[in-house]
Motif scaffolding. Structure first.
Motif, PDB file in Angstrom:
ATOM      1  N   LYS A  32      11.717  22.566 -40.084  1.00  0.00           N
ATOM      2  CA  LYS A  32      11.960  20.924 -38.897  1.00  0.00           C
ATOM      3  C   LYS A  32      10.555  19.744 -39.051  1.00  0.00           C
ATOM      4  CE  LYS A  32      14.843  23.199 -36.551  1.00  0.00           C
ATOM      5  NZ  LYS A  32      16.028  24.228 -34.514  1.00  0.00           N
ATOM      6  N   GLU A  54      14.589  17.900 -34.827  1.00  0.00           N
ATOM      7  CA  GLU A  54      14.682  19.002 -34.591  1.00  0.00           C
ATOM      8  C   GLU A  54      16.070  19.105 -35.695  1.00  0.00           C
ATOM      9  OE1 GLU A  54      14.395  22.158 -32.583  1.00  0.00           O
ATOM     10  OE2 GLU A  54      12.181  20.514 -31.991  1.00  0.00           O
ATOM     11  N   GLU A  55      16.089  18.173 -36.676  1.00  0.00           N
ATOM     12  CA  GLU A  55      17.337  18.439 -37.555  1.00  0.00           C
ATOM     13  C   GLU A  55      16.736  18.986 -39.457  1.00  0.00           C
ATOM     14  OE1 GLU A  55      18.931  15.098 -41.172  1.00  0.00           O
ATOM     15  OE2 GLU A  55      18.515  14.940 -38.695  1.00  0.00           O
ATOM     16  N   VAL A  56      17.861  20.037 -39.086  1.00  0.00           N
ATOM     17  CA  VAL A  56      16.826  20.753 -40.137  1.00  0.00           C
ATOM     18  C   VAL A  56      16.998  20.257 -41.950  1.00  0.00           C
ATOM     19  CG1 VAL A  56      17.749  23.820 -41.552  1.00  0.00           C
ATOM     20  CG2 VAL A  56      17.996  22.944 -38.905  1.00  0.00           C
ATOM     21  N   GLN A  57      16.029  20.037 -42.530  1.00  0.00           N
ATOM     22  CA  GLN A  57      15.455  19.746 -43.935  1.00  0.00           C
ATOM     23  C   GLN A  57      15.516  21.112 -44.496  1.00  0.00           C
ATOM     24  OE1 GLN A  57      14.949  16.174 -43.856  1.00  0.00           O
ATOM     25  NE2 GLN A  57      15.607  16.733 -41.580  1.00  0.00           N
TER      26      GLN A  57
END
Length: 117
Positions: A32, A54-57
């Motif tokens: 993130k 906060e978006e999961v990559q």
């Protein structure tokens, strides 16, 4: 430029705790923008491109440790040299020829990642 980890990596993990931007991740581990930075909420990359910090990559590599080039500043503003390269026992932390940035750009990225002034 950023640093990359080559496939000669022995997955020792020596580099990961040395990164002041938390740009280094274990093989297969998602990441993130918010991890190890001051970025929170919606971040603006310009040109209409935004993303939640906060978006999961997805993992960049599922075989060896990897460096997220969008978070790598070559330790500019923190240290005199990239710390991952300094501690790597097999010298597999090298310049990423596909990601070229000037010292000024790297320092601006550091300021952006850590929301400085």
């Amino acid at each position: 430029m950023a640093i990359k980890i080559t496939d000669e990596c022995i997955n020792c993990g020596a580099c990961e705790p040395e990164c002041p931007n938390n740009a280094i991740y274990d093989a297969g581990q998602p990441w993130k923008f918010s991890e190890g930075t001051a970025l929170r909420g919606i971040i603006d990359f310009g040109g209409g491109e935004t993303l939640d910090a906060e978006e999961v990559q997805g993992a960049v590599s599922d075989e060896v440790y990897y460096i997220v080039s969008d978070k790598c500043t070559e330790c500019k503003g923190f240290h005199d040299e990239p710390q991952c390269a300094a501690v790597c026992p097999v010298d597999c932390c090298v310049d990423d020829e596909d990601v070229r940035e000037t010292e000024e750009e790297l320092l601006a990225k550091k300021a952006w990642l850590h929301q400085e002034g």
